[in-house]
Design a protein around this motif. Structure first.
Motif, mmCIF file in Angstrom:
data_model
loop_
_atom_site.group_PDB
_atom_site.id
_atom_site.type_symbol
_atom_site.label_atom_id
_atom_site.label_comp_id
_atom_site.label_asym_id
_atom_site.label_seq_id
_atom_site.Cartn_x
_atom_site.Cartn_y
_atom_site.Cartn_z
ATOM 1 N N ALA A 714 0.859 -1.131 -0.295
ATOM 2 C CA ALA A 714 0.044 0.122 0.002
ATOM 3 C C ALA A 714 0.970 1.162 0.080
ATOM 4 O O ALA A 714 0.461 2.243 -0.310
ATOM 5 C CB ALA A 714 -1.017 -0.020 1.350
ATOM 6 N N ASN A 715 2.008 1.218 0.457
ATOM 7 C CA ASN A 715 2.958 2.238 0.471
ATOM 8 C C ASN A 715 3.987 2.580 -0.587
ATOM 9 O O ASN A 715 4.812 3.281 -0.327
ATOM 10 C CB ASN A 715 3.450 2.228 1.984
ATOM 11 C CG ASN A 715 2.568 2.384 2.845
ATOM 12 O OD1 ASN A 715 1.427 3.245 2.875
ATOM 13 N ND2 ASN A 715 2.530 1.519 3.992
ATOM 14 N N ASN A 716 3.939 1.813 -1.453
ATOM 15 C CA ASN A 716 5.016 1.916 -2.538
ATOM 16 C C ASN A 716 4.333 1.799 -4.087
ATOM 17 O O ASN A 716 4.090 0.721 -4.435
ATOM 18 C CB ASN A 716 6.164 0.684 -2.372
ATOM 19 C CG ASN A 716 7.372 0.848 -3.034
ATOM 20 O OD1 ASN A 716 7.452 1.403 -4.433
ATOM 21 N ND2 ASN A 716 8.475 0.619 -2.548
ATOM 22 N N HIS A 717 4.343 2.917 -4.494
ATOM 23 C CA HIS A 717 3.744 3.185 -5.659
ATOM 24 C C HIS A 717 4.129 2.481 -6.843
ATOM 25 O O HIS A 717 3.575 1.787 -7.600
ATOM 26 C CB HIS A 717 3.213 4.756 -5.951
ATOM 27 C CG HIS A 717 2.394 5.002 -7.066
ATOM 28 N ND1 HIS A 717 1.078 5.303 -7.273
ATOM 29 C CD2 HIS A 717 2.963 5.228 -8.484
ATOM 30 C CE1 HIS A 717 0.967 5.601 -8.501
ATOM 31 N NE2 HIS A 717 1.836 5.845 -9.180
ATOM 32 N N LEU A 718 5.574 2.813 -6.883
ATOM 33 C CA LEU A 718 6.307 2.028 -8.101
ATOM 34 C C LEU A 718 6.320 0.556 -7.964
ATOM 35 O O LEU A 718 6.608 -0.091 -9.114
ATOM 36 C CB LEU A 718 7.583 2.716 -8.287
ATOM 37 C CG LEU A 718 7.425 4.288 -8.863
ATOM 38 C CD1 LEU A 718 9.166 4.795 -8.796
ATOM 39 C CD2 LEU A 718 7.026 4.264 -10.254
ATOM 40 N N ASN A 719 6.355 0.113 -6.828
ATOM 41 C CA ASN A 719 6.513 -1.270 -6.901
ATOM 42 C C ASN A 719 5.203 -2.107 -6.970
ATOM 43 O O ASN A 719 5.271 -3.033 -7.846
ATOM 44 C CB ASN A 719 6.803 -1.837 -5.310
ATOM 45 C CG ASN A 719 8.405 -1.796 -5.109
ATOM 46 O OD1 ASN A 719 9.101 -1.393 -5.700
ATOM 47 N ND2 ASN A 719 8.963 -2.123 -3.955
ATOM 48 N N ASN A 720 4.126 -1.388 -6.823
ATOM 49 C CA ASN A 720 2.739 -1.916 -7.268
ATOM 50 C C ASN A 720 2.820 -1.855 -8.761
ATOM 51 O O ASN A 720 2.110 -2.592 -9.606
ATOM 52 C CB ASN A 720 1.702 -1.053 -6.641
ATOM 53 C CG ASN A 720 1.458 -1.162 -5.159
ATOM 54 O OD1 ASN A 720 2.150 -2.227 -4.624
ATOM 55 N ND2 ASN A 720 1.028 -0.326 -4.374
ATOM 56 N N ARG A 721 3.235 -0.699 -9.407
ATOM 57 C CA ARG A 721 3.112 -0.708 -11.086
ATOM 58 C C ARG A 721 3.941 -1.706 -11.369
ATOM 59 O O ARG A 721 3.613 -2.492 -12.265
ATOM 60 C CB ARG A 721 3.591 0.659 -11.280
ATOM 61 C CG ARG A 721 2.720 1.912 -10.791
ATOM 62 C CD ARG A 721 1.569 1.993 -11.760
ATOM 63 N NE ARG A 721 1.678 2.727 -12.891
ATOM 64 C CZ ARG A 721 1.393 2.026 -14.170
ATOM 65 N NH1 ARG A 721 0.824 0.941 -14.344
ATOM 66 N NH2 ARG A 721 1.643 2.988 -15.254
ATOM 67 N N LEU A 722 5.353 -2.070 -10.953
ATOM 68 C CA LEU A 722 6.335 -3.265 -11.243
ATOM 69 C C LEU A 722 5.316 -4.323 -11.191
ATOM 70 O O LEU A 722 5.299 -5.070 -12.105
ATOM 71 C CB LEU A 722 7.383 -2.992 -10.528
ATOM 72 C CG LEU A 722 8.370 -4.313 -10.810
ATOM 73 C CD1 LEU A 722 8.844 -4.005 -12.388
ATOM 74 C CD2 LEU A 722 9.426 -4.173 -9.756
ATOM 75 N N ARG A 723 4.859 -4.806 -9.936
ATOM 76 C CA ARG A 723 4.204 -5.950 -9.734
ATOM 77 C C ARG A 723 3.147 -6.166 -10.892
ATOM 78 O O ARG A 723 3.037 -7.350 -11.462
ATOM 79 C CB ARG A 723 3.242 -6.058 -8.501
ATOM 80 C CG ARG A 723 2.537 -7.119 -7.941
ATOM 81 C CD ARG A 723 2.029 -7.435 -6.920
ATOM 82 N NE ARG A 723 3.308 -6.988 -5.611
ATOM 83 C CZ ARG A 723 3.776 -6.033 -5.310
ATOM 84 N NH1 ARG A 723 2.955 -4.809 -5.304
ATOM 85 N NH2 ARG A 723 4.653 -6.008 -4.479
ATOM 86 N N VAL A 724 2.096 -5.324 -11.258
ATOM 87 C CA VAL A 724 1.046 -5.538 -12.296
ATOM 88 C C VAL A 724 1.884 -5.785 -13.545
ATOM 89 O O VAL A 724 1.484 -6.723 -14.281
ATOM 90 C CB VAL A 724 0.214 -4.395 -12.280
ATOM 91 C CG1 VAL A 724 -0.758 -4.518 -13.428
ATOM 92 C CG2 VAL A 724 -0.510 -4.213 -11.139
ATOM 93 N N SER A 725 2.772 -5.135 -13.808
ATOM 94 C CA SER A 725 3.598 -5.416 -15.175
ATOM 95 C C SER A 725 4.042 -6.653 -15.202
ATOM 96 O O SER A 725 3.986 -7.529 -16.209
ATOM 97 C CB SER A 725 4.601 -4.273 -15.301
ATOM 98 O OG SER A 725 5.074 -4.145 -16.675
ATOM 99 N N ILE A 726 4.842 -7.065 -14.110
ATOM 100 C CA ILE A 726 5.314 -8.577 -14.161
ATOM 101 C C ILE A 726 4.393 -9.453 -14.319
ATOM 102 O O ILE A 726 4.329 -10.524 -15.119
ATOM 103 C CB ILE A 726 6.334 -8.514 -12.999
ATOM 104 C CG1 ILE A 726 7.592 -7.565 -13.158
ATOM 105 C CG2 ILE A 726 6.800 -10.089 -12.717
ATOM 106 C CD1 ILE A 726 8.344 -7.904 -14.484
ATOM 107 N N LEU A 727 3.365 -9.337 -13.411
ATOM 108 C CA LEU A 727 2.216 -10.495 -13.204
ATOM 109 C C LEU A 727 1.587 -10.477 -14.569
ATOM 110 O O LEU A 727 1.319 -11.621 -15.101
ATOM 111 C CB LEU A 727 1.393 -10.275 -11.974
ATOM 112 C CG LEU A 727 1.797 -10.365 -10.729
ATOM 113 C CD1 LEU A 727 0.846 -10.073 -9.775
ATOM 114 C CD2 LEU A 727 2.585 -11.523 -10.592
ATOM 115 N N SER A 728 1.189 -9.520 -15.372
ATOM 116 C CA SER A 728 0.532 -9.451 -16.565
ATOM 117 C C SER A 728 1.422 -10.034 -17.492
ATOM 118 O O SER A 728 0.849 -10.995 -18.481
ATOM 119 C CB SER A 728 0.276 -7.919 -16.988
ATOM 120 O OG SER A 728 -0.110 -7.938 -18.246
ATOM 121 N N ALA A 729 2.638 -9.845 -17.627
ATOM 122 C CA ALA A 729 3.482 -10.614 -18.526
ATOM 123 C C ALA A 729 3.839 -11.883 -18.359
ATOM 124 O O ALA A 729 3.738 -12.783 -19.176
ATOM 125 C CB ALA A 729 4.965 -9.823 -18.591
ATOM 126 N N ALA A 730 3.936 -12.337 -16.976
ATOM 127 C CA ALA A 730 3.919 -13.871 -16.569
ATOM 128 C C ALA A 730 2.705 -14.794 -17.165
ATOM 129 O O ALA A 730 3.038 -15.870 -17.556
ATOM 130 C CB ALA A 730 4.469 -13.974 -15.061
#
Length: 945
Positions: A714-730
């Motif tokens: 909840a407190n790390n905007h860019l890590n959340n953006r990274l997570r979605v990008s990686i999960l979507s690709a995976a």
């Protein structure tokens, strides 16, 4: 007020044509008319013999009037009176326009479209006839005598129109209350050429005037808002008149009214000494009022930043925002009353993802930036729309960054705005930033990625070239000098020119007057490096077709920045590579291992290096990637893949570069890589090396996938953006654990769709789409569709709509496509998104293509050929076609339906993209397969960022 032969005729016309369904309002309006008539009673005799002919309609006049209005008359002030009838979906209105005469003429020509004009008069003048010309959307009023230059006249018009089945002009919208009742509202959307659908007007941006607006609304829970503050309310029983303060001088496309039962919250914007403090108020449907808090907090903060940045007071006394259930665009910058889609304004942490929050902030920052740059100073004509939209696009990133510096928005500009437009602008179907437009369809079409993203990218490059302080000074000078006026591109560049010591105008002409951009080719020389430039085209076959129609011969004055391995990280040198010079040299020591141009990718160009330099850059990335900052790593990946796609670089270069990704943990570079890995998957899907590619790509993603996991921070905007990008690709690449996790979460929630079982907002699109993708049960799709139909939150509804498009059953996708045509199921504003979602599914692509061709007459009748979103649909549906058969199908469709309207460029783009895809497979699929067959995956955790 509305004089024809005598005042009784006016009253009769008003009663019959204007307010037939609202007797209370009719009585009040008759009283108002009588009061107006008393003011001009002494002039009544002049009109006793007046004989105004009935309204005529014709397709086109034979005389030589083009789409542009004549310059003989200039509007000065409008008195507008509207009564939207929320029950019938119709509206009636009247207006008086004060007009200055600057050239002798016996005609008053203004815009009117889809309106029933029931009466026209000109004070102290005799009207011979008035004609509605349909094709050019003109109302032509002919007088018996020429108007005198230097005089002013008053034009009065009665009119009525329809608000249903459209999202432009003055239109109806509906929503369900918390109790489930349907509530009707009306709102407006006038940009670029839709004010003429709500009132006859001089509907060109340079025809600025002031507006005194009165709106009739139902008494009780309903109210009206407009650009200015409410000055007076007149209770009429069943109805109430809302009378607003007169506006400042502004263009017709900025006028706005809303009649609704919305609730609101407000806050104060602190001007901090630059003008006066003022109120910001946010309106939403009553049951969603709790969702405006973020918009108010951020909106006030970004407005305060703009006041300081522009160093110009906010020109009005209030700034309202409203979330409209049906809205054709993301938002519209009406002066003092900005309107938004609900998804672009309303934030609820129970439904809204990290991306939703960022998008809301970006849209607010964009529209509020317009309050100065676009509203206070406006382009003279639509060919300079980039002055509005390009500047606001860039400023939205600066504005969000000022409020949330930890979101990395300046780097996100690079991946969200710059990279996509460079793909589009590398085609022959692109166009210059400044392009002549005339017809409504052409005007609508120019609101595209060139005006927005390329415009913003070029302004970003210009600011970096002249320096942020000088650029800011020029912006302030421009706004002060031209406030309440209209400008052209040269006016803005003149102000930048004054704060610099080089010819800004000439440099910028190479970027605004010719489409495309260059690739700089870098090689080692005897004492450093040599640089040449050429136009970059994504399809090498296009070079033979490219016209040589540019004054600058498709060469650019390029602001070059560079750094080398021997320098400290923050040392950068720069110079301008002029368009009329063939080769530039950079003198450096012979022991320099690598040079990198376009530092932070602030320039709008690509860079290609000779093989030895690419090798050195890749070695540096693998050995110590932090030597390049986030933007430079994203840039190297993007350029390398784009150059390889264009057959200007061996594909082994970007593929070998991906070896460093095992150490990458920043969002921007991984976003570039993830999007490219997914694109390659689609391109190689039916080719020999597909299985080998999937193996490689999954291995590449796996290490970072394991690290980011499925728990949202909840407190790390860019890590959340990274997570979605990686999960979507995976999940897209078929990583088994990713698909298992998505299916497990999907099934748990679908079987018991409680709030506790629902995935976190950041994960919902992934879970819904890939969970649905793996389901083989029609009943699962039906359950998801039921949840979609029951959902009231607009953001969540879009996520569910995306999930429904993931099913691997062509019949279900066809059924969904048919259902989506029902506006009670998919609102018109979301229809194109729904179609694109289905077409992006390989199973759905042929379904959509067949449906689109068969339903073209019905679709074009529903949306109209001037609808730019409808016009762009063809390129989006066909973007993955890669065969001669599909190309021929497309060309046959064009031959059958040659009328394209605002989709003319999109049709060219579609053809060019298919040709590119065919060529890409010929040039690259074999090389990729060969590289994959001879490589292992060199992933390492050492030197991880």
């Amino acid at each position: 007020m509305f004089l024809s032969r005598n005042w009784m005729q006016v009253v009769l016309a008003w009663a019959v044509a204007a307010f037939a369904t609202a007797t209370v309002v009719v009585a009040v309006q008759n009283a108002k008319l009588e009061a107006d008539l008393r003011d001009v009673q002494e002039k009544i005799d002049i009109y006793k013999e007046l004989d105004v002919r009935p309204t005529l309609q014709r397709e086109r006049r034979e005389d030589n009037i083009d789409y542009r209005l004549p310059t003989a008359l200039l509007p000065k002030h409008y008195e507008l009176y509207w009564h939207p009838d929320l029950d019938t979906g119709t509206f009636t209105g009247q207006e008086k326009i004060t007009i200055d005469v600057v050239e002798a003429t016996n005609q008053i020509i203004l815009h009117s479209y889809l309106l029933d004009v029931t009466n026209v008069y000109v004070l102290n003048r005799e009207v011979v006839e008035y004609v509605l010309e349909v094709e050019r959307q003109l109302l032509i009023i002919t007088l018996t005598e020429d108007l005198v230059v230097g005089s002013s006249i008053t034009l009065g018009i009665l009119f009525n129109g329809n608000m249903t089945d459209k999202l432009v002009g003055l239109y109806s919208s509906t929503y369900k209350s918390e109790a489930g009742d349907q509530r009707n509202i009306s709102s407006t959307q006038f940009e670029p050429v839709y004010a003429r659908q709500a009132f006859p007007c001089f509907d060109e941006p340079a025809m600025k005037a002031t507006f005194a607006i009165t709106v009739v609304h139902p008494t009780g829970s309903y109210h009206a808002v407009s650009n200015m503050k409410l000055s007076e309310s007149n209770y009429l029983g069943e109805y109430t008149e809302a009378i607003f303060e007169s506006t400042v001088s502004m263009s017709t496309y900025l006028v706005c009214i809303i009649v609704s039962d919305f609730a609101s919250k407000s806050t104060t914007v602190n001007a901090n000494g630059i003008g006066e403090d003022f109120t910001m108020e946010a309106f939403a449907t009553p049951h969603q009022l709790n969702k405006v808090d973020f918009a108010l907090e951020f909106g006030a903060a970004v407005t305060e930043y703009y006041i300081q940045y522009y160093n110009v007071p906010y020109p009005l006394t209030k700034l309202d925002m409203a979330a409209i259930p049906d809205f054709s665009s993301n938002a519209m910058e009406h002066w003092g009353l900005v309107t938004y889609r609900e998804t672009a304004l309303l934030y609820d942490e129970s439904y809204s993802s990290t991306l939703n929050k960022q998008s809301i902030a970006a849209v607010l920052a964009h529209e509020i930036a317009h309050q100065w740059f676009g509203n206070l100073v406006t382009m003279k004509w639509w060919n300079d729309i980039w002055l509005n939209e390009g500047f606001a696009r860039y400023m939205q990133y600066k504005g969000v960054n000022a409020v949330y510096p930890d979101w990395g928005m300046l780097e996100q500009f690079q991946i969200i705005a710059l990279h996509p437009v460079m793909v589009y602008d590398a085609k022959l179907s692109s166009h210059p930033i400044v392009q002549e437009v005339e017809s409504p369809a052409e005007i609508s079409a120019i609101f595209d990625t060139i005006s927005y993203e390329k415009g913003g990218s070029v302004i970003r490059m210009l600011e970096n070239l002249v320096g942020s302080e000088k650029f800011e000074e020029a912006v302030t000078n421009y706004l002060v000098k031209y406030q309440f006026e209209n400008t052209v591109t040269d006016d803005f560049l003149s102000e930048v020119d004054l704060v610099t010591d080089f010819d800004v105008k000439l440099l910028m002409r190479t970027w605004t007057e010719q489409m495309g951009y260059p690739v700089l080719n870098v090689s080692r020389g005897d004492a450093g490096f040599l640089i040449t430039q050429q136009r970059f085209l994504s399809n090498k076959a296009s070079y033979e077709e490219a016209p040589e129609d540019s004054e600058f011969q498709y060469r650019w004055s390029v602001p070059i920045t560079y750094t080398i391995d021997a320098w400290e990280d923050d040392k950068i040198e720069s110079f301008v590579f002029a368009y009329n010079i063939d080769t530039e040299a950079i003198a450096l020591d012979a022991d320099v291992q690598w040079i990198k141009l376009n530092v932070h990718q602030l320039g709008y160009y690509r860079v290609n290096y000779e093989d030895s330099l690419w090798d050195a850059l890749i070695k540096q990335l693998i050995a110590y990637p932090a030597r390049f900052d986030v933007a430079d790593r994203a840039h190297l990946l993007n350029d390398a893949f784009a150059l390889a796609d264009a057959s200007q670089l061996s594909y082994k270069v970007p593929l070998e570069m991906t070896a460093y990704l095992g150490q990458e943990r920043d969002f921007a570079p991984w976003y570039v890589a993830a999007e490219k890995l997914k694109a390659l998957q689609r391109s190689l899907m039916f080719n020999e090396g597909y299985v080998s590619y999937l193996t490689y790509a999954r291995t590449l993603v796996d290490s970072v996938y394991q690290e980011v996991g499925w728990s949202v921070d909840a407190n790390n905007h860019l890590n959340n953006r990274l997570r979605v990008s990686i999960l979507s690709a995976a999940c897209s690449l078929g990583l088994p654990d990713c698909l298992d996790q998505a299916a497990q979460r999907f099934n748990t929630w679908l079987q018991n769709p409680t709030a506790a079982n629902r995935p976190a907002p950041d994960l919902r699109e992934i879970v819904y789409y890939y969970g649905m993708q793996q389901s083989t049960s029609n009943s699962d799709w039906d359950k998801l569709f039921e949840l979609f139909m029951e959902e009231t939150d607009a953001s969540e509804k879009l996520k569910l709509m995306y999930g429904l498009a993931g099913v691997q059953d062509a019949q279900l996708l066809f059924n969904f496509l048919v259902l989506a045509s029902d506006e009670s199921i998919v609102r018109s504003q979301d229809y194109f998104t729904c179609v694109q979602n289905i077409a992006s599914n390989p199973v759905g692509e042929p379904v959509v293509w067949d449906y689109y061709r068969e339903q073209w007459p019905q679709l074009s009748a529903r949306f109209g050929l001037t609808n730019r979103n409808f016009g762009r649909l063809i390129a989006q549906i066909t973007k993955s076609f890669a065969s001669q058969v599909k190309l021929e199908e497309l060309q046959q469709f064009y031959a059958k339906y040659p009328e394209s309207g605002a989709g003319a460029n999109s049709r060219l783009e579609a053809v060019e993209t298919i040709k590119y895809n065919i060529e890409w497979l010929k040039q690259n699929s074999g090389d990729i397969s060969d590289w994959l067959s001879g490589t292992s995956v060199p992933l390492t955790k050492k030197n991880r960022l």
